[in-house]
Every structure is written in structure tokens, then in C-alpha cells.
Write a protein that holds these residues in place. Sequence first.
Motif, short mmCIF file in Angstrom:
data_model
loop_
_atom_site.label_atom_id
_atom_site.label_comp_id
_atom_site.label_asym_id
_atom_site.label_seq_id
_atom_site.Cartn_x
_atom_site.Cartn_y
_atom_site.Cartn_z
N ILE A 26 -95.76 18.56 -64.14
CA ILE A 26 -96.16 17.48 -65.06
C ILE A 26 -97.31 17.94 -65.94
CG2 ILE A 26 -97.20 15.18 -65.18
CD1 ILE A 26 -95.58 14.52 -62.60
N ILE A 27 -98.31 18.55 -65.33
CA ILE A 27 -99.47 19.02 -66.10
C ILE A 27 -99.04 20.05 -67.15
CG2 ILE A 27 -101.59 20.41 -65.93
CD1 ILE A 27 -102.03 18.99 -63.18
N LYS A 28 -98.18 20.97 -66.75
CA LYS A 28 -97.74 22.01 -67.68
C LYS A 28 -96.85 21.45 -68.78
CE LYS A 28 -96.76 26.05 -65.81
NZ LYS A 28 -96.26 27.05 -64.88
N SER A 29 -96.09 20.41 -68.48
CA SER A 29 -95.23 19.82 -69.52
C SER A 29 -96.08 19.10 -70.57
CB SER A 29 -94.20 18.87 -68.91
OG SER A 29 -94.82 17.69 -68.43
N VAL A 30 -97.22 18.57 -70.14
CA VAL A 30 -98.11 17.88 -71.07
C VAL A 30 -98.99 18.88 -71.84
CG1 VAL A 30 -100.06 16.28 -71.21
CG2 VAL A 30 -98.13 15.75 -69.72
N SER A 31 -99.51 19.86 -71.13
CA SER A 31 -100.49 20.77 -71.74
C SER A 31 -99.88 22.03 -72.33
CB SER A 31 -101.54 21.17 -70.71
OG SER A 31 -100.96 21.98 -69.71
N GLY A 32 -98.68 22.37 -71.91
CA GLY A 32 -98.04 23.61 -72.36
C GLY A 32 -98.07 24.66 -71.27
N GLU A 33 -97.05 25.50 -71.26
CA GLU A 33 -96.86 26.50 -70.20
C GLU A 33 -97.92 27.61 -70.23
OE1 GLU A 33 -94.40 27.03 -67.77
OE2 GLU A 33 -93.57 25.04 -68.11
#
Length: 89
Positions: free
Chosen positions: A34-41
Motif C-alpha cells: 500500500i505504501i509503495k503504491s501511494v509513494s512509488g516503487e
Amino acid sequence: MNEEKRNMTGDLVKKTSKQASELLNKTADTANGIIKSVSGEGGLVGKVSDTSADFVKNVSNTGNKMVGKTVDTTSKAVKGASNKLFKKK
């Protein structure tokens, strides 16, 4: 408590610990996703999130191993004490 009941109790404790560890690992992976989908990989936040998830999973796995070893050690100690106290000579 006889040996069969002790083994069942130990197996239950180890199984419960394993399931809790697996749940925590899946939760860490989900939160990380979830964090990576919001902030970017590839960004800094994504890398920190990866590191945090790995840390949580390693602590969880280590705890699970320690529970298993503790159950095994305790079971052996109780069995040894029982044998010394209650075995006919």
C-alpha cells in the motif's frame, strides 16, 4: 500430564506461533504494498518501507523459532524430570 498430551500442547503452541508469524508477515507485505503504491516503487519512502517490512518479518520469524525451541526444550526437561520421579526402579 502424560507425554501425548504434552506433545499435543507443544504442537498447538508451535502451530499458533507459526500462524501468528505468517499473519504478521502478510500484514507487513500488505502495508508495504500500500505504501509503495501511494509513494512509488523506487523512491526513498518505498525503500524505507521495504526495509521496515523486512525488519518486522525477520523479528517475527526469529520469535517463532524461539517459541519452537522453547517448547522443545521445556518438553524434554519435563519428560526427563517425569522419568526420574515416576519410573519404577
